[in-house]
Structure formats: C-alpha cells, structure tokens
Design an enzyme around this catalytic site. Structure first.
Site, short mmCIF file in Angstrom:
data_model
loop_
_atom_site.label_atom_id
_atom_site.label_comp_id
_atom_site.label_asym_id
_atom_site.label_seq_id
_atom_site.Cartn_x
_atom_site.Cartn_y
_atom_site.Cartn_z
CG HIS A 133 -0.22 0.18 2.53
ND1 HIS A 133 -0.06 1.41 3.14
CD2 HIS A 133 0.40 -0.72 3.34
CE1 HIS A 133 0.61 1.25 4.29
NE2 HIS A 133 0.89 -0.03 4.42
CG HIS A 142 -0.39 8.25 -0.41
ND1 HIS A 142 -1.69 7.82 -0.32
CD2 HIS A 142 -0.08 8.72 0.83
CE1 HIS A 142 -2.15 8.01 0.90
NE2 HIS A 142 -1.19 8.54 1.63
#
Length: 357
Positions: free
Chosen positions: A141, A143
């Site tokens: 995970h 951005h």
C-alpha cells in the site's frame, strides 16, 4: 323440492371449485418439493463427480496433495491509496489481520510522497513485487499512481484495489488535514500548521490550496504513469482512468460506503480479509483517523468549485466509480432487516466427463 334442488346447485359448484383449488395448491407444493429435491440431488451428484475427478488427478499425480486455488500463496495485492479517502482506516485492518491470516503488509514509501516513479524505479518495483517470494502473499500500500506490470514484460499481474471519495469532500478533508492534522498522530506538526483560514475563506480569496487544480488527484492515480494523466482537466486521462478501473482493478470502493467495500473484499478474498468486516465494526483503529477542526463548506463555496471544468471531470470519474461499485454490490450482497449479508455461492458444476469407471 325443485326450487331446493336449484338452490343447492351453486353451493355444490362452489364446494367443487374450492376442492379443486385446494388440490391444485397441494399439487404445486408437491411439485416445488420435487424441484427442490431434484436440485439437491443434482448438487450432490455434481459434488460427487468433482470429488471423483479430483481423486483421479491425485492418483495420476503420484498422490501429491493439490493446493486449492483460493490458498494460492503467490497472490499480491496493491492498494495504491488516494490521500484522504479513509485509506489509513482500511490499511489498519490489513495490519491487524496479517498475523492471523498469514500474509505480509508492506508500505510503499516514496520520496516526498511523489506518486510518480522514475522509469528505473518502476522497473525495480515491478521486479521486487514479482520476485520477492519471501513477501508472498503480500499486501502493498502507498500513495502511488497505477503501474501496468504487463508493460514491463511481466505475465503475472498483482490484484489492484482502491477507494475513491467525493472530490470536494476529499479536498476539504485534505485542506484541514494540512493545518490541523488528525487524531491518529495528534502531536505531529503539519505543513500548514498555524494557518487558521477556513476552506470557505480560501475559496473566496482565490487561495492556491483550494484551487480547482487541487481536485485533480483521483483521476491521475487511476490513469497512471503517463504525462497526460497529470494534465488537469484532460478528458483523455479521464477515459484512461475509467478503462483502468474497469479492466485492471479487482474492486474499487467509495469512502461513503467503506464497510460494504470491506464486506465484499472479505467474501472475494478471504485468504487476506477473513474477519475484516467484524474488525471494522468493532475495532478501535478502524475509526481512529479523523481530520480535526474540519468545517463543512457552504453551498456558495461548493457551487463555485462546481463551476470549474476540473471538478466536472473529476466528479464524472467519481460517479462512474460509484455506479460500478454499486453494480458489484448489488450482485454480491442482499439487505435484510436493515443489515447486509453476503450472498452464498450461486453456481456449481455438473455433467463432468469423462466419467470415472
């Protein structure tokens, strides 16, 4: 006497009709029971045939144990999380479950939170994720923008998932987050700490932190590593983001219906998310991160932002993602007494040939 006989005739006819109706109901009930019995018998026969085929394959394979597909330990999930879409709340669930469900969770930490990787980093990342067997099954995970593994010559692809949010609500949350932080790490100093200007005041004065260009984030995150993806207001980027959402993502949820997103993920990928729904409903971390000092914008502020072409395109993508998610949900769960329940398996195998002698 003749009159009495005439009066009794309609009564006899009525009784005959009632008797006929009762008989038909009994017959329909028996037919329904026979249909149910037939369906059960077909499922039993199908399960028996599948068991026979699996046994035969096991014998041909020298008695080796065949691992079920659902327990495939090579599975990799990439959650390229969009900022301020409840991504931390969801990621915390993965961290809470990884020990119990035996998978690895890895945070993709990019320099200065830059969502675009250099070409050399793209190659490194793809090779790492693909060949790092010690970290499989894995949940990555971070951005980062969508990255096409097949473009780098990889046959196996990870499973992409994501969550999107109403564009204006996401921007408002991010605006106050930069100034006041949240209750996840309340002591951490934020970049715009000390700026007391409200979001309404920012929009009214034409501030850069609330400009329509700041809405342009969810589309490029789904569009990926092409220059046009980051050209605010690009319809090409919108169409590419839509294409990727439909063709490259297993599931894309919405912040406003996060629990439903988690419930469907648990049903589809229990290898990772078994127990996720209960954890979300009862766990402490799931509801921990909330932006502080956030003030909802006025109707005038919203109307002003909605005049921009960038909002119109970003909102079109959000509505597209919402419609797709609701379509998936409609075929995955049912509502009963105000609660959602995952639908049971609705298919089975039959007429399996060749038959085992």
């Amino acid at each position: 006497m003749g009159i009495l006989r005439i009066m009794m005739l309609p009564k006899i006819q009525l009784l005959a009709v009632l008797a006929f109706g009762v008989a038909m109901l009994l017959i329909e009930n028996q037919i329904q029971k026979l249909d149910e019995s037939r369906a059960k018998l077909e499922r039993t026969i199908a399960r028996h045939e599948v068991a026979e085929v699996e046994q035969r394959h096991s014998e041909y394979g020298g008695g080796r144990e065949v691992s079920p597909i659902v327990e495939n330990d090579d599975t990799v999930i990439i959650y390229n999380r969009v900022p301020k879409t409840a991504s931390t709340s969801f990621t915390n669930i993965a961290y809470d479950l990884c020990g119990k469900n035996r998978f690895h969770v890895l945070h993709i930490n990019t320099t200065k939170n830059n969502p675009v990787m250099s070409l050399q980093d793209q190659v490194r990342f793809v090779r790492n994720v693909t060949s790092w067997r010690e970290m499989k099954p894995g949940f990555y995970h971070g951005h980062v923008a969508y990255l096409d593994f097949s473009k780098h010559g990889m046959k196996g692809k990870p499973l992409y998932i994501n969550v999107v949010r109403d564009p204006i609500e996401r921007l408002v949350s991010y605006y106050y987050f930069l100034r006041f932080g949240d209750d996840y790490r309340p002591g951490l100093r934020r970049r715009k700490q000390g700026d007391k200007k409200t979001f309404d005041e920012c929009v009214s004065s034409g501030g850069s932190d609330c400009a329509p260009e700041k809405l342009w984030l969810q589309i490029p995150f789904f569009c990926g590593h092409y220059s046009e993806c980051w050209n605010a207001g690009s319809r090409w980027a919108l169409e590419q983001a839509k294409y990727n959402l439909v063709n490259e993502y297993l599931l894309v949820g919405v912040t406003e219906e996060l629990e439903d997103f988690i419930m469907i993920l648990e049903a589809a990928l229990p290898r990772f998310f078994k127990g996720a729904t209960d954890l979300y409903r009862t766990g402490k971390k799931s509801h921990l991160r909330k932006t502080t000092e956030k003030k909802p914008p006025t109707k005038e502020t919203i109307a002003k932002l909605q005049q921009s072409n960038i909002w119109k395109i970003e909102n079109e993508f959000y509505e597209f993602a919402l419609e797709q998610f609701q379509f998936v949900r409609a075929h995955a769960v049912r509502e009963k007494d105000g609660e959602l329940f995952v639908l049971a398996q609705s298919f089975f195998y039959e007429k399996i040939y060749p038959k085992v002698n």
